[in-house]
Design an enzyme around this catalytic site. Structure first.
Site, mmCIF file in Angstrom:
data_model
loop_
_atom_site.group_PDB
_atom_site.id
_atom_site.type_symbol
_atom_site.label_atom_id
_atom_site.label_comp_id
_atom_site.label_asym_id
_atom_site.label_seq_id
_atom_site.Cartn_x
_atom_site.Cartn_y
_atom_site.Cartn_z
ATOM 1 N N HIS A 215 -2.499 6.974 5.520
ATOM 2 C CA HIS A 215 -3.044 5.876 4.716
ATOM 3 C C HIS A 215 -4.309 5.313 5.347
ATOM 4 C CE1 HIS A 215 -3.595 2.217 2.562
ATOM 5 N NE2 HIS A 215 -3.147 1.441 3.529
ATOM 6 N N HIS B 132 -1.522 19.936 7.238
ATOM 7 C CA HIS B 132 -2.464 18.875 6.873
ATOM 8 C C HIS B 132 -1.760 17.526 6.919
ATOM 9 C CE1 HIS B 132 -5.018 22.149 5.441
ATOM 10 N NE2 HIS B 132 -3.976 22.598 4.764
ATOM 11 N N ASN C 243 -10.500 1.123 1.717
ATOM 12 C CA ASN C 243 -9.037 1.072 1.586
ATOM 13 C C ASN C 243 -8.711 0.856 0.109
ATOM 14 O OD1 ASN C 243 -6.317 0.506 1.543
ATOM 15 N ND2 ASN C 243 -6.372 -1.025 3.180
ATOM 16 N N HIS D 24 12.453 0.986 5.424
ATOM 17 C CA HIS D 24 12.215 -0.430 5.104
ATOM 18 C C HIS D 24 12.721 -1.286 6.259
ATOM 19 C CE1 HIS D 24 11.632 -4.062 2.914
ATOM 20 N NE2 HIS D 24 11.563 -3.498 1.726
ATOM 21 N N CYS E 190 0.807 -1.226 0.000
ATOM 22 C CA CYS E 190 0.000 0.000 0.000
ATOM 23 C C CYS E 190 0.837 1.272 0.000
ATOM 24 C CB CYS E 190 -0.931 0.011 1.209
ATOM 25 S SG CYS E 190 -2.160 -1.320 1.186
ATOM 26 N N HIS F 245 -14.366 5.972 4.783
ATOM 27 C CA HIS F 245 -15.820 5.845 4.809
ATOM 28 C C HIS F 245 -16.409 5.826 3.401
ATOM 29 C CE1 HIS F 245 -20.020 7.266 5.220
ATOM 30 N NE2 HIS F 245 -20.000 6.613 6.377
#
Length: 471
Positions: free
Chosen positions: A366, A362, A399, A278, A199, A395
């Site tokens: 994710h 802001h 995802n 990572h 993702c 919402h």
């Protein structure tokens, strides 16, 4: 290689300058001016020109985000709670515990009633094919790309770099080749197709584009981020693998970047930093999200119970790198004093969490699930307004994997919240395990697009989001 070249030139220039001044240091100022030769003058002039040229050539090129577009899913593919649970009862008829688990997840997922799945997954039972997967790919990618081209007016033949990331669907020809073919791009377009990156692959693609734009002047780069769900729906009964069926939904985004200074006044944002972390060297991190077969041979994405702890640890590492680049000096000093107190003087102090609200206006976290957003809100001490874009994206769209960050940025734009000078922090998590983040600065006042993914529903948000939706 670039670092070595810089060091070589720095040493060469310093050596020549030092030799020049050592030669003249012992002479009086009057004697120096009287004996200044043409060779000295030329040497100094050439050194100055060389130093200035080296600086101009190696100065990092600013990367601008001209615009982006998100895929707007058709309402005909909508998956309501009732539909999802009905399908679960039919497909898992002999597994009441699995059905109860699905219901519990839906009640606490944070997803609304308008998220969508590809049409093939609406069939009972689902029987997806390669053709169906390609149909979904074309629907999502071409839709986002068409919107981007319409918004920016760019000709596909002017695109110099193309990067497509999709973690779980990697056909041949590749998705990037599919885009090149559809839009008849130039034969020398530099195309890349990233898979298996999870993702957070969207920000990996941004980082790759940034690096390519450093070595290819006056270029346009398009990044396309998506996840194709058709061939990756889990049809078994393992709870750790059923979770992805509940959360992942159709989505995609196309982003236009450039290093052309002529576009700086038109671009929406400037890219300030991309930080990649990572943790794959650690076995727990490497295995916490993995694609595998269950005991019956069904392939799915298994999520480990340690996932949230591993995500928090990777975020901590990412913060330690990005903090010095963005935090004000006062916050850095408070962090340093706290660290010294705990490590050197063994004081009983809680670790100091820097106030990132002083660095960013802001936050795009994710939208991997309600638990992910809750955990980051708690750790970064953010307000409900700071995580509003993430919660509302979850919402409305679910995802959407690597593209979720762009739906969140689109939400802020649609709300009219992006002002000139505002800074945005995008944070993505992915298998491996990776935590990647990007920092953008808004270049101008941004008006909401009339045809964006949020255009027809933004007036209904923020929506009321109860902790548990009783089904």
């Amino acid at each position: 290689m670039l670092k070595s070249s810089k060091q070589f030139y720095n040493y060469l220039i310093m050596t020549l300058i030092l030799a020049f001044f050592m030669q003249t240091f012992n002479q009086s100022l009057h004697h120096l001016f009287n004996h200044l030769t043409l060779i000295h003058t030329l040497t100094f002039t050439l050194l100055s020109i060389s130093l200035l040229t080296f600086y101009i050539i190696n100065k990092p090129r600013t990367v601008y985000l001209i615009d982006f577009a998100c895929f707007k899913p058709p309402s005909t593919f909508r998956v309501s709670y009732a539909t999802a649970i009905e399908h679960g009862h039919i497909i898992l008829a002999s597994q009441p515990k699995s059905i109860a688990f699905l219901v519990k997840i839906f009640e606490r997922s944070g997803l609304g009633e308008e998220t969508v799945l590809p049409h093939t997954l609406h069939y009972l039972p689902p029987n997806p094919s390669m053709m169906d997967a390609r149909d979904e790919s074309e629907s999502v990618i071409f839709s986002a790309m068409d919107s981007l081209l319409q918004q920016t007016g760019i000709n596909p033949k002017d695109i110099d770099i193309l990067i497509v990331n999709c973690s779980l669907f990697a056909p041949t020809p590749s998705l990037s080749a599919m885009v090149v073919n559809k839009y008849k791009m130039r034969s020398n377009v530099k195309s890349y197709n990233l898979s298996g990156m999870g993702c957070s692959a969207g920000l990996i693609s941004i980082d790759l584009a940034k690096r390519l734009l450093q070595v290819h002047p006056e270029s346009y780069a398009v990044v396309i981020s998506t996840e194709i769900l058709t061939p990756n729906s889990y049809r078994g009964k393992e709870r750790s693998m059923l979770l992805s069926n509940c959360l992942f939904r159709m989505g995609g985004a196309a982003i236009l970047l450039t290093n052309k200074r002529s576009q700086s006044t038109h671009a929406k944002y400037s890219l300030l930093h991309v930080i990649r972390t990572h943790k794959g060297s650690e076995d727990k991190s490497y295995r916490c999200v993995s694609q595998e077969e269950d005991s019956e041979g069904h392939v799915g994405i298994a999520l480990n119970l340690d996932l949230m702890a591993i995500a928090a640890d990777s975020l901590k590492s990412n913060i330690s790198t990005i903090g010095p680049l963005v935090l004000p000096v006062t916050e850095q000093l408070l962090f340093l004093f706290n660290l010294l107190g705990r490590k050197m003087f063994k004081l009983d102090l809680k670790p100091y969490i820097p106030n990132f609200k002083k660095a960013f206006d802001h936050f795009c976290i994710h939208a991997g699930g309600r638990a992910v957003i809750d955990e980051l809100q708690k750790r970064l001490k953010l307000s409900s307004e700071h995580v509003e874009a993430s919660r509302m994206t979850l919402h409305r769209f679910g995802n959407t994997s690597s593209s979720s960050l762009w739906y969140e940025l689109g939400y802020m734009e649609a709300k009219g919240r992006m002002k000139k000078g505002d800074r945005v922090w995008q944070i993505g998590f992915g298998s491996g395990f990776k935590c990647n983040s990007a920092v953008w600065e808004c270049n101008r006042e941004i008006e909401a697009t009339k045809n964006g993914a949020w255009a027809d529903c933004i007036h209904r948000y923020p929506a009321n989001e109860p902790e548990i939706v009783k089904l």
